[in-house]
Design a protein around this motif. Structure first.
Motif, PDB file in Angstrom:
ATOM      1  N   LEU A  81      49.847  32.091  48.985  1.00 15.79           N
ATOM      2  CA  LEU A  81      49.356  33.528  49.243  1.00 15.79           C
ATOM      3  C   LEU A  81      49.310  34.230  47.883  1.00 15.79           C
ATOM      4  CD1 LEU A  81      49.097  35.698  51.329  1.00 15.79           C
ATOM      5  CD2 LEU A  81      51.369  36.219  51.297  1.00 15.79           C
ATOM      6  N   HIS A  82      50.169  34.164  46.965  1.00 22.27           N
ATOM      7  CA  HIS A  82      49.857  34.729  45.689  1.00 22.27           C
ATOM      8  C   HIS A  82      48.438  34.570  45.184  1.00 22.27           C
ATOM      9  CE1 HIS A  82      51.709  35.487  41.484  1.00 22.27           C
ATOM     10  NE2 HIS A  82      50.427  36.225  41.438  1.00 22.27           N
ATOM     11  N   GLN A  83      48.065  33.282  45.201  1.00 19.56           N
ATOM     12  CA  GLN A  83      46.731  32.819  44.739  1.00 19.56           C
ATOM     13  C   GLN A  83      45.677  33.291  45.431  1.00 19.56           C
ATOM     14  OE1 GLN A  83      45.800  28.671  45.437  1.00 19.56           O
ATOM     15  NE2 GLN A  83      44.098  28.750  43.795  1.00 19.56           N
ATOM     16  N   LYS A  84      45.804  33.391  46.877  1.00 20.57           N
ATOM     17  CA  LYS A  84      44.630  34.104  47.643  1.00 20.57           C
ATOM     18  C   LYS A  84      44.599  35.539  47.350  1.00 20.57           C
ATOM     19  CE  LYS A  84      44.851  30.789  51.377  1.00 20.57           C
ATOM     20  NZ  LYS A  84      45.609  30.462  52.808  1.00 20.57           N
ATOM     21  N   ALA A  85      45.598  36.220  47.072  1.00 21.88           N
ATOM     22  CA  ALA A  85      45.651  37.943  46.891  1.00 21.88           C
ATOM     23  C   ALA A  85      45.030  38.046  45.431  1.00 21.88           C
ATOM     24  CB  ALA A  85      47.044  38.281  47.109  1.00 21.88           C
ATOM     25  N   ALA A  86      45.447  37.177  44.562  1.00 26.19           N
ATOM     26  CA  ALA A  86      44.946  37.450  43.224  1.00 26.19           C
ATOM     27  C   ALA A  86      43.497  37.102  43.260  1.00 26.19           C
ATOM     28  CB  ALA A  86      45.707  36.427  42.318  1.00 26.19           C
ATOM     29  N   LEU A  87      42.929  36.168  43.834  1.00 26.73           N
ATOM     30  CA  LEU A  87      41.551  35.990  43.999  1.00 26.73           C
ATOM     31  C   LEU A  87      40.873  36.866  44.639  1.00 26.73           C
ATOM     32  CD1 LEU A  87      41.520  31.877  44.723  1.00 26.73           C
ATOM     33  CD2 LEU A  87      41.015  33.184  42.411  1.00 26.73           C
ATOM     34  N   LYS A  88      41.176  37.488  45.779  1.00 28.87           N
ATOM     35  CA  LYS A  88      40.634  38.479  46.422  1.00 28.87           C
ATOM     36  C   LYS A  88      40.604  39.761  45.768  1.00 28.87           C
ATOM     37  CE  LYS A  88      39.693  37.392  50.872  1.00 28.87           C
ATOM     38  NZ  LYS A  88      38.531  37.721  51.541  1.00 28.87           N
ATOM     39  N   ALA A  89      41.684  40.182  44.635  1.00 29.47           N
ATOM     40  CA  ALA A  89      41.874  41.282  43.880  1.00 29.47           C
ATOM     41  C   ALA A  89      40.751  40.986  42.809  1.00 29.47           C
ATOM     42  CB  ALA A  89      43.092  41.404  43.281  1.00 29.47           C
ATOM     43  N   LYS A  93      37.180  43.357  42.165  1.00 31.05           N
ATOM     44  CA  LYS A  93      37.332  44.146  40.990  1.00 31.05           C
ATOM     45  C   LYS A  93      38.222  44.968  40.644  1.00 31.05           C
ATOM     46  CE  LYS A  93      32.288  43.126  39.763  1.00 31.05           C
ATOM     47  NZ  LYS A  93      32.523  42.110  40.285  1.00 31.05           N
ATOM     48  N   THR A  94      39.769  44.694  41.122  1.00 30.44           N
ATOM     49  CA  THR A  94      40.850  45.555  41.162  1.00 30.44           C
ATOM     50  C   THR A  94      41.993  44.584  40.470  1.00 30.44           C
ATOM     51  OG1 THR A  94      42.074  47.092  42.091  1.00 30.44           O
ATOM     52  CG2 THR A  94      41.324  45.281  43.379  1.00 30.44           C
ATOM     53  N   SER A  95      42.940  45.363  40.154  1.00 28.05           N
ATOM     54  CA  SER A  95      43.911  44.441  39.665  1.00 28.05           C
ATOM     55  C   SER A  95      44.986  44.070  40.933  1.00 28.05           C
ATOM     56  CB  SER A  95      45.148  45.509  38.847  1.00 28.05           C
ATOM     57  OG  SER A  95      45.589  46.312  39.594  1.00 28.05           O
ATOM     58  N   LEU A  96      45.777  43.052  41.006  1.00 22.15           N
ATOM     59  CA  LEU A  96      46.577  42.542  41.917  1.00 22.15           C
ATOM     60  C   LEU A  96      47.557  43.684  42.338  1.00 22.15           C
ATOM     61  CD1 LEU A  96      47.476  40.437  43.737  1.00 22.15           C
ATOM     62  CD2 LEU A  96      49.116  39.568  41.943  1.00 22.15           C
ATOM     63  N   ASN A  97      48.247  44.537  41.449  1.00 23.60           N
ATOM     64  CA  ASN A  97      48.918  45.434  42.030  1.00 23.60           C
ATOM     65  C   ASN A  97      48.125  46.482  42.665  1.00 23.60           C
ATOM     66  OD1 ASN A  97      51.592  46.958  41.096  1.00 23.60           O
ATOM     67  ND2 ASN A  97      50.028  48.502  40.644  1.00 23.60           N
ATOM     68  N   ASN A  98      46.944  47.081  42.356  1.00 28.17           N
ATOM     69  CA  ASN A  98      46.093  47.767  43.092  1.00 28.17           C
ATOM     70  C   ASN A  98      45.928  47.340  44.392  1.00 28.17           C
ATOM     71  OD1 ASN A  98      46.349  49.872  41.234  1.00 28.17           O
ATOM     72  ND2 ASN A  98      44.271  49.459  40.513  1.00 28.17           N
ATOM     73  N   PHE A  99      45.531  46.081  44.555  1.00 30.25           N
ATOM     74  CA  PHE A  99      45.199  45.457  45.801  1.00 30.25           C
ATOM     75  C   PHE A  99      46.523  45.314  46.898  1.00 30.25           C
ATOM     76  CE2 PHE A  99      44.985  41.445  48.429  1.00 30.25           C
ATOM     77  CZ  PHE A  99      43.823  41.534  48.851  1.00 30.25           C
ATOM     78  N   VAL A 100      47.666  44.888  46.252  1.00 28.35           N
ATOM     79  CA  VAL A 100      48.759  44.969  46.921  1.00 28.35           C
ATOM     80  C   VAL A 100      49.264  46.432  47.436  1.00 28.35           C
ATOM     81  CG1 VAL A 100      51.240  44.659  46.908  1.00 28.35           C
ATOM     82  CG2 VAL A 100      49.668  43.029  46.065  1.00 28.35           C
ATOM     83  N   ALA A 101      48.892  47.464  46.392  1.00 30.60           N
ATOM     84  CA  ALA A 101      49.292  48.733  46.944  1.00 30.60           C
ATOM     85  C   ALA A 101      48.433  49.294  48.090  1.00 30.60           C
ATOM     86  CB  ALA A 101      49.348  49.823  45.623  1.00 30.60           C
ATOM     87  N   GLU A 102      47.122  49.144  47.836  1.00 34.91           N
ATOM     88  CA  GLU A 102      46.152  49.329  49.104  1.00 34.91           C
ATOM     89  C   GLU A 102      46.636  48.522  50.460  1.00 34.91           C
ATOM     90  OE1 GLU A 102      43.351  51.635  50.873  1.00 34.91           O
ATOM     91  OE2 GLU A 102      44.208  51.692  48.914  1.00 34.91           O
ATOM     92  N   ALA A 103      47.097  47.422  50.136  1.00 32.34           N
ATOM     93  CA  ALA A 103      47.286  46.583  51.476  1.00 32.34           C
ATOM     94  C   ALA A 103      48.325  47.386  52.285  1.00 32.34           C
ATOM     95  CB  ALA A 103      47.650  45.198  51.242  1.00 32.34           C
TER      96      ALA A 103
END
Length: 113
Positions: A81-89, A93-103
């Motif tokens: 899941l970490h890998q999939k989230a990092a790739l989606k982020a 064109k955003t950071s993993l932190n911003n991706f998770v915060a938005e989710a």
């Protein structure tokens, strides 16, 4: 469930039918900081009093009070899941932190509706 808010601290609101009493605890601080009241008004007054007392005790001891919900926390998830989230982020064109915060923001706003 609704919460009490005061000076950046959040408290729960619970009811004990055995005692016919409202009670709660301050969230996000070490140890138990609890309060009670026979009515909502008294519960809120006691909540504010324990927060003020906690802050005064910290000042007297020369310690910084704990800041609840400071905006930083660790989340343990499966590596896939970490890998999939990092790739989606990266794709977004955003950071993993911003991706998770938005989710999280999307889920919280969805739940609030």
């Amino acid at each position: 469930m609704k919460y009490l808010e005061y000076k950046g601290y959040t408290g729960t609101i619970e009811y004990s039918p055995e005692d016919n009493l409202l009670y709660g605890k301050v969230l996000g601080v070490m140890g138990l900081i609890s309060y009670e009241g026979e009515t909502g008004k008294y519960l809120e007054e006691d909540f504010k009093a324990v927060v003020d007392s906690y802050l005064a005790d910290c000042r007297a001891e020369g310690k910084a009070p704990m800041k609840p919900f400071k905006g930083s926390f660790n989340v343990r998830i499966p590596s896939t899941l970490h890998q999939k989230a990092a790739l989606k982020a990266m794709e977004s064109k955003t950071s993993l932190n911003n991706f998770v915060a938005e989710a999280i923001r999307n889920q919280v706003e969805k739940e609030s509706d």
